[in-house]
Scaffold this active site. Structure first.
Site, PDB file in Angstrom:
ATOM      1  N   ASP A   1       0.829  -1.217   0.000  1.00 32.75           N
ATOM      2  CA  ASP A   1       0.000   0.000   0.000  1.00 32.75           C
ATOM      3  C   ASP A   1       0.861   1.264   0.000  1.00 32.75           C
ATOM      4  OD1 ASP A   1      -2.304   1.467   0.019  1.00 32.75           O
ATOM      5  OD2 ASP A   1      -2.679   1.255   2.160  1.00 32.75           O
TER       6      ASP A   1
ATOM      7  N   ASN B   1     -10.669  -3.212  -6.382  1.00 34.29           N
ATOM      8  CA  ASN B   1      -9.889  -2.228  -7.145  1.00 34.29           C
ATOM      9  C   ASN B   1     -10.521  -1.865  -8.496  1.00 34.29           C
ATOM     10  OD1 ASN B   1      -6.613  -3.379  -5.965  1.00 34.29           O
ATOM     11  ND2 ASN B   1      -7.847  -1.664  -5.251  1.00 34.29           N
TER      12      ASN B   1
END
Ligand code: FPP
Length: 237
Positions: A19, A67
């Site tokens: 991330d 996503n």
């Protein structure tokens, strides 16, 4: 081997939420996609480092079932990146290093055929390798994985009373992948984000402030050092 490496208890299975690519780029006045490009370099460094340290299983979260909500241009960029960089540009080197590549996730209509083909080729090329296994979680989500496992179990006609933890584990995307020992998230966020939650039920969790593109061997060793200090009890005393 350095003094530091000598004192590390190396986990067998490390899972990483990579991330912070977007924030890394923003801080530098760059595009989010530049962050993903640097993230791919970092992934390559971490794979080499984990392999050198003797990690047996490394699982990375490349693209989640959530996503798809990102702008289409970013989704397309990530598809191309996994296809042309992770699976094509790097695969001969991974193969030479005896790394076996696996991919887990939903093979649904949204994943371009070209990418599915490249996944199959890469998995096939490296399937007999005996070194570290790099598993790429792609169009992956733990909830979807459990739903898919339950569907498979029901389809196979198993009685409800015969469903137990072992049967669920055996019906995940890849039954050979063991439970996670060390679960890492970078970028200073503290969320599970639907990543390997079944397999990480007894994992030690380490959260690093580093944005993923800055990950290197030293940072991986920091996480493993932290893991080495933990006392795992698996529910016992
Ligand atoms: C999270 O950062 C990262 C991703 C959703 C993609 C992970 C991809 C890579 C590490 C590059 C390698 C590429 C593949 C596809 C294996 P973010 O975009 O959520 O960053 P932010 O939280 O700072 O916005």
């Amino acid at each position: 081997m350095s003094e530091r490496q000598h004192n590390l208890i190396v986990p067998s299975h490390i899972a990483c939420v990579m991330d912070g690519n977007g924030r890394w780029a923003k801080e530098r006045g760059l595009k989010r996609t530049d962050g993903h490009l640097e993230g791919e370099e970092a992934l390559h460094r971490v794979v080499q480092a984990a392999n050198d340290l003797g990690v047996e299983w490394l699982t990375v979260y490349a693209f989640s079932t959530e996503n798809w909500k990102r702008p289409p241009s970013e989704v397309a960029f990530l598809m191309k990146l996994v296809d042309e960089s992770v699976l094509l540009k790097r695969r001969d080197e991974l193969h030479e290093k005896n790394v076996r590549v696996k991919v887990i996730g939903r093979r649904d209509w949204r994943v371009p055929r070209k990418v599915l083909k490249r996944i199959d080729e890469t998995v096939e090329l490296t399937k007999d390798n005996t070194g570290m296994t790099l598993t790429i979680a792609f169009n992956y989500g733990s909830q979807a994985e459990l739903v898919d496992a339950v569907r498979k179990i029901i389809d196979s006609g198993v009685q409800a009373s015969d469903v137990d933890e072992k049967r669920i584990s055996a019906n995940l995307y890849d039954a050979a992948i063991p439970d996670v020992d060390l679960w890492i998230r970078t970028s200073g966020e503290y969320r599970l984000s639907n990543f390997m939650t079944w397999q990480a039920s007894y994992a030690e969790m380490v959260f690093l402030d580093t944005y993923w593109p800055d990950m290197d061997k030293g940072q991986l060793e920091d996480a493993i050092e932290e893991f080495s200090r933990r006392h795992r009890r698996f529910g016992g005393l």
